[in-house]
Design a protein around this motif. Structure first.
Motif, PDB file in Angstrom:
ATOM      1  N   GLN A  58      67.948  -5.430  -2.700  1.00 14.24           N
ATOM      2  CA  GLN A  58      67.346  -6.050  -1.304  1.00 14.24           C
ATOM      3  C   GLN A  58      68.249  -7.436  -1.048  1.00 14.24           C
ATOM      4  O   GLN A  58      68.909  -8.028  -1.808  1.00 14.24           O
ATOM      5  N   THR A  59      68.454  -7.567   0.382  1.00 15.63           N
ATOM      6  CA  THR A  59      69.490  -8.652   0.772  1.00 15.63           C
ATOM      7  C   THR A  59      69.151  -9.363   1.846  1.00 15.63           C
ATOM      8  O   THR A  59      68.005  -9.070   2.329  1.00 15.63           O
ATOM      9  N   GLU A  60      69.582 -10.565   1.817  1.00 14.84           N
ATOM     10  CA  GLU A  60      69.162 -11.598   2.682  1.00 14.84           C
ATOM     11  C   GLU A  60      70.472 -11.959   3.395  1.00 14.84           C
ATOM     12  O   GLU A  60      71.254 -12.399   2.802  1.00 14.84           O
ATOM     13  N   PRO A  78      76.709 -17.144   1.464  1.00 13.79           N
ATOM     14  CA  PRO A  78      76.934 -15.796   1.349  1.00 13.79           C
ATOM     15  C   PRO A  78      75.569 -15.011   1.600  1.00 13.79           C
ATOM     16  O   PRO A  78      74.573 -15.611   1.403  1.00 13.79           O
ATOM     17  N   ILE A  79      75.682 -13.645   1.605  1.00 15.71           N
ATOM     18  CA  ILE A  79      74.746 -12.693   1.515  1.00 15.71           C
ATOM     19  C   ILE A  79      73.857 -12.964   0.115  1.00 15.71           C
ATOM     20  O   ILE A  79      74.775 -13.269  -0.984  1.00 15.71           O
ATOM     21  N   GLN A  80      72.880 -12.933   0.317  1.00 15.73           N
ATOM     22  CA  GLN A  80      71.868 -13.159  -1.140  1.00 15.73           C
ATOM     23  C   GLN A  80      71.340 -11.633  -1.207  1.00 15.73           C
ATOM     24  O   GLN A  80      70.868 -10.930  -0.739  1.00 15.73           O
ATOM     25  N   TYR A  81      71.540 -11.403  -2.821  1.00 11.88           N
ATOM     26  CA  TYR A  81      71.110 -10.221  -3.338  1.00 11.88           C
ATOM     27  C   TYR A  81      70.036 -10.264  -4.458  1.00 11.88           C
ATOM     28  O   TYR A  81      69.855 -11.246  -5.243  1.00 11.88           O
ATOM     29  N   TYR A  82      69.128  -9.500  -4.286  1.00 12.30           N
ATOM     30  CA  TYR A  82      68.145  -9.316  -5.227  1.00 12.30           C
ATOM     31  C   TYR A  82      67.710  -8.102  -5.792  1.00 12.30           C
ATOM     32  O   TYR A  82      67.611  -6.925  -5.127  1.00 12.30           O
ATOM     33  N   SER A 128      58.739  -7.904 -11.428  1.00 13.91           N
ATOM     34  CA  SER A 128      59.475  -9.208 -11.632  1.00 13.91           C
ATOM     35  C   SER A 128      60.748  -8.774 -10.514  1.00 13.91           C
ATOM     36  O   SER A 128      61.006  -7.905  -9.943  1.00 13.91           O
ATOM     37  N   PHE A 129      61.471 -10.138 -10.285  1.00 14.93           N
ATOM     38  CA  PHE A 129      62.651  -9.847  -9.169  1.00 14.93           C
ATOM     39  C   PHE A 129      63.705 -10.817  -9.892  1.00 14.93           C
ATOM     40  O   PHE A 129      63.668 -11.791 -10.592  1.00 14.93           O
ATOM     41  N   LEU A 130      65.081 -10.372  -9.516  1.00 10.89           N
ATOM     42  CA  LEU A 130      66.347 -11.264 -10.056  1.00 10.89           C
ATOM     43  C   LEU A 130      67.319 -11.695  -8.735  1.00 10.89           C
ATOM     44  O   LEU A 130      67.587 -10.724  -8.180  1.00 10.89           O
ATOM     45  N   ASN A 131      67.445 -12.642  -8.612  1.00 11.78           N
ATOM     46  CA  ASN A 131      68.463 -13.073  -7.693  1.00 11.78           C
ATOM     47  C   ASN A 131      69.855 -13.098  -8.282  1.00 11.78           C
ATOM     48  O   ASN A 131      70.170 -13.814  -9.414  1.00 11.78           O
ATOM     49  N   VAL A 132      70.494 -11.828  -8.015  1.00 13.93           N
ATOM     50  CA  VAL A 132      71.586 -11.384  -8.672  1.00 13.93           C
ATOM     51  C   VAL A 132      72.855 -12.658  -8.318  1.00 13.93           C
ATOM     52  O   VAL A 132      73.717 -12.741  -9.210  1.00 13.93           O
ATOM     53  N   ASN A 133      72.808 -13.334  -7.337  1.00 16.63           N
ATOM     54  CA  ASN A 133      73.991 -14.243  -7.054  1.00 16.63           C
ATOM     55  C   ASN A 133      73.923 -15.552  -8.211  1.00 16.63           C
ATOM     56  O   ASN A 133      74.899 -15.618  -8.432  1.00 16.63           O
TER      57      ASN A 133
END
Length: 264
Positions: free
Chosen positions: A11-13, A17-21, A27-32
């Motif tokens: 998922q992106t925001e 920069p672009i934020q990736y999840y 659970s979820f993880l902010n890949v950045n």
């Protein structure tokens, strides 16, 4: 720290920069936040995104049976010009097909590896462009259904690529092109049925910045089928790819339906 679950596309925001999840069931993880850190990806099994069964993934996160029966992966998905819901003609499930096909669609130019033409639903901007790793994108037409978008894309395929060269995209080997000027050349190429929807003067150029510390000079693709356990230092995220220090790249979207454990 460990995360475990079924892979789906990140998922992106939109941001700078672009934020990736990475989103899992619990659970979820902010890949950045993992940039410049070592991560381990372990392959644990399969789970079809449609039926939920632990069956080998065939394509697009679906098992073989679901891929050939589900309305959400009909041929019109990849070839919008095959859409028939506007004619009340069913492919697999007319109710679903009307819901998806009979809504505004965008035909666009995107600069990912070179200038490419593509189609997306109006609700998927700029997500679609981010998923392709485009650094810039601009709309050409916004039409009321998928069929009109499809025939417009077909008309423009003779002049532009319709696929991204993923190696060039990931090594950032992209020559800049003025997309606003490029759009001005297209009016006579648009099919008559879509000409009234042509964007001539709209100022809607999108620019995307990706969380990349270092671009690789050469890339090698990670396949969990061949390498069920991988460890590497994350150096960037672009499109739906994780990019590692040794040049290994992992396409999360092409691994949808794979059950993994990610250790940090």
């Amino acid at each position: 720290m460990q995360y475990e679950g079924v892979l789906t596309k990140m998922q992106t925001e939109f941001g700078d920069p672009i934020q990736y999840y990475l989103v899992f069931e619990d659970s979820f993880l902010n890949v950045n936040q993992l940039l410049d850190k070592t991560m381990v990806i372990d392959f644990l099994g399969f789970q079809c995104l449609n039926c939920g069964k632990k069956k080998k993934i065939f394509r697009q996160g679906f098992c073989y049976d679901c891929f050939y029966s589900s309305a959400s992966v009909g041929d019109w998905i990849m070839k919008p010009e095959l859409s028939t819901a506007h004619l009340d003609i069913e492919d697999r499930d007319l109710v679903y097909e009307k819901k998806v096909q009979l809504q505004p669609h965008i035909v666009y130019l995107a600069l990912s590896s070179e200038v490419k033409v593509g189609v997306t639903r109006g609700t998927q901007m700029p997500t679609r462009w981010i998923d392709q790793g485009a650094i810039e994108a601009i709309s050409i037409v916004e039409v009321p259904n998928r069929y009109l978008a499809g025939i417009t894309e077909v008309a423009l395929k003779n002049h532009y690529a319709d696929k991204t060269n993923w190696r060039k995209m990931l090594t950032n080997s992209v020559e800049h092109v003025d997309l606003i000027a490029e759009r001005l050349k297209l009016e006579n190429l648009i099919p008559d049925e879509a000409k009234e929807y042509f964007y001539l003067d709209k100022n809607d150029l999108y620019t995307m910045h990706y969380p990349v510390l270092e671009y690789p000079t050469k890339v090698k693709s990670l396949s969990l089928d061949k390498t069920p356990s991988f460890q590497g230092k994350l150096k960037g995220i672009k499109g739906q790819y994780l990019m590692f220090e040794d040049g290994t790249v992992f396409n999360v979207r092409s691994s949808e339906g794979y059950v993994v454990r990610i250790s940090i």
